[in-house]
Scaffold this active site. Structure first.
Site, short mmCIF file in Angstrom:
data_model
loop_
_atom_site.label_atom_id
_atom_site.label_comp_id
_atom_site.label_asym_id
_atom_site.label_seq_id
_atom_site.Cartn_x
_atom_site.Cartn_y
_atom_site.Cartn_z
N HIS A 8 -35.47 60.51 27.22
CA HIS A 8 -34.90 61.34 26.15
C HIS A 8 -34.82 60.58 24.83
CE1 HIS A 8 -31.10 59.52 27.88
NE2 HIS A 8 -30.77 59.41 26.61
N HIS A 87 -31.21 56.86 19.45
CA HIS A 87 -31.80 55.92 20.42
C HIS A 87 -32.94 56.58 21.19
CE1 HIS A 87 -28.67 57.90 23.03
NE2 HIS A 87 -29.58 57.76 23.98
N GLU A 136 -32.21 52.53 25.24
CA GLU A 136 -31.49 52.71 26.50
C GLU A 136 -32.50 52.63 27.63
OE1 GLU A 136 -29.56 56.55 26.61
OE2 GLU A 136 -29.05 56.38 28.73
C1 LIG Z 1 -23.93 59.56 27.28
C2 LIG Z 1 -24.44 58.43 28.05
C3 LIG Z 1 -25.70 57.79 27.60
C4 LIG Z 1 -26.86 58.43 28.33
O1 LIG Z 1 -26.77 58.54 29.58
O2 LIG Z 1 -27.90 58.79 27.75
C5 LIG Z 1 -25.88 57.65 26.11
O3 LIG Z 1 -26.91 57.74 25.54
S1 LIG Z 1 -24.45 57.19 25.23
C6 LIG Z 1 -25.01 56.95 23.59
C7 LIG Z 1 -24.04 56.19 22.84
N1 LIG Z 1 -23.82 54.84 23.33
C8 LIG Z 1 -24.28 53.74 22.68
O4 LIG Z 1 -24.94 53.81 21.65
C9 LIG Z 1 -23.90 52.42 23.29
C10 LIG Z 1 -24.72 51.27 22.72
N2 LIG Z 1 -24.45 51.04 21.32
C11 LIG Z 1 -23.71 49.98 20.91
O5 LIG Z 1 -23.23 49.19 21.70
C12 LIG Z 1 -23.49 49.86 19.43
O6 LIG Z 1 -23.66 51.09 18.80
C13 LIG Z 1 -24.45 48.78 18.78
C14 LIG Z 1 -25.92 49.14 18.95
C15 LIG Z 1 -24.18 47.38 19.38
C16 LIG Z 1 -24.15 48.72 17.27
O7 LIG Z 1 -22.78 48.52 17.12
P1 LIG Z 1 -22.21 47.50 16.01
O8 LIG Z 1 -22.87 46.17 16.12
O9 LIG Z 1 -20.74 47.54 16.06
O10 LIG Z 1 -22.67 48.30 14.72
P2 LIG Z 1 -23.34 47.79 13.38
O11 LIG Z 1 -23.32 48.96 12.49
O12 LIG Z 1 -22.69 46.51 12.94
O13 LIG Z 1 -24.86 47.53 13.78
C17 LIG Z 1 -25.43 46.25 13.98
C18 LIG Z 1 -26.91 46.34 13.57
O14 LIG Z 1 -27.57 47.29 14.39
C19 LIG Z 1 -28.10 48.36 13.59
N3 LIG Z 1 -27.92 49.61 14.35
C20 LIG Z 1 -26.78 50.11 14.81
N4 LIG Z 1 -26.99 51.24 15.47
C21 LIG Z 1 -28.33 51.47 15.41
C22 LIG Z 1 -29.18 52.51 15.89
N5 LIG Z 1 -28.68 53.53 16.59
N6 LIG Z 1 -30.50 52.42 15.67
C23 LIG Z 1 -31.04 51.38 14.97
N7 LIG Z 1 -30.27 50.34 14.47
C24 LIG Z 1 -28.95 50.42 14.68
C25 LIG Z 1 -27.28 48.34 12.32
O15 LIG Z 1 -27.98 48.93 11.28
C26 LIG Z 1 -27.06 46.85 12.14
O16 LIG Z 1 -28.24 46.29 11.61
P3 LIG Z 1 -28.25 44.95 10.74
O17 LIG Z 1 -27.25 45.21 9.64
O18 LIG Z 1 -29.64 44.80 10.25
O19 LIG Z 1 -27.83 43.86 11.67
CO LIG Z 2 -28.95 58.41 25.93
#
Ligand SMILES: CC[C@@H](C(=O)O)C(=O)SCCNC(=O)CCNC(=O)[C@H](O)C(C)(C)COP(=O)(O)OP(=O)(O)OC[C@H]1O[C@@H](n2cnc3c(N)ncnc32)[C@H](O)[C@@H]1OP(=O)(O)O
Ligand SMILES: [Co+2]
Length: 144
Positions: A8, A87, A136
């Site tokens: 997905h 994602h 994921e």
């Molecule tokens: C429902 C269940 C399940 C399923 O079965 O399908 C799901 O899909 S649940 C969906 C939701 N769950 C998650 O997303 C869990 C995993 N995500 C995380 O742990 C966090 O969101 C993260 C990815 C670690 C980011 O969190 P954090 O570090 O606190 O946020 P920042 O804003 O500081 O981001 C750091 C860095 O990463 C970039 N980023 C963040 N999110 C994304 C994204 N979705 N796609 C691309 N890039 C992303 C963000 O821009 C930052 O970049 P830099 O500044 O360049 O470091």
């Molecule tokens: Co998902």
């Protein structure tokens, strides 16, 4: 590493109702799972599938995600208020083997495998280790 099928595309929205209305009524997708809460992951989710040439489901799924207050997705939506693509999810035959293999490559696996929306274990890999894509991995459901 050998990826399985793309299961997905995750899409975040501020309004589940509006998002479902768009993909179902405007774009012709079918809602295959009505919205339900996964509170432990801080999200409310629904699944839509797109029709194949015969009008059946093609197996191309989008996961529509509305954040519950306080979780990681609520923070993402604050930074991306219009919502959008969040994602990609790929299937793998063995979730623990996939985790070990990715970690051996130096990829940051975010936490331990946990139960995902399809009833199999999932984990995420940090977008900075995946060409900018939050990725994921989910174990392929039995019988698929
Ligand atoms: C429902 C269940 C399940 C399923 O079965 O399908 C799901 O899909 S649940 C969906 C939701 N769950 C998650 O997303 C869990 C995993 N995500 C995380 O742990 C966090 O969101 C993260 C990815 C670690 C980011 O969190 P954090 O570090 O606190 O946020 P920042 O804003 O500081 O981001 C750091 C860095 O990463 C970039 N980023 C963040 N999110 C994304 C994204 N979705 N796609 C691309 N890039 C992303 C963000 O821009 C930052 O970049 P830099 O500044 O360049 O470091
Ligand atoms: Co998902």
């Amino acid at each position: 590493m050998k990826l399985g099928r793309l299961n997905h595309v995750g899409v975040v929205t501020a309004s589940m109702d509006d998002c479902i209305a768009f993909w179902r009524d405007t774009m012709g997708a079918e809602v295959i799972h009505a919205p339900f809460d996964m509170s432990e992951q801080g999200v409310r989710i629904a699944f839509v599938d797109t029709p194949d040439a015969d009008g059946g489901n093609s197996g191309t799924q989008m996961e529509l995600i509305e954040p519950l207050p306080g979780g990681a997705i609520a923070a993402w939506l604050e930074k991306n208020p219009g919502g959008g693509q969040h994602h990609l999810c790929f299937e793998v035959p063995d979730i623990h083997a996939a985790k070990a293999e990715l970690e051996a490559m130096g990829k940051r696996v975010l936490g331990e495998p946990r139960m995902g929306a399809h009833g199999t274990l999932i984990f995420f890999v940090h977008p900075r280790d995946m060409q900018g894509i939050l990725t994921e991995f989910m174990e392929t459901p039995k019988g698929h």
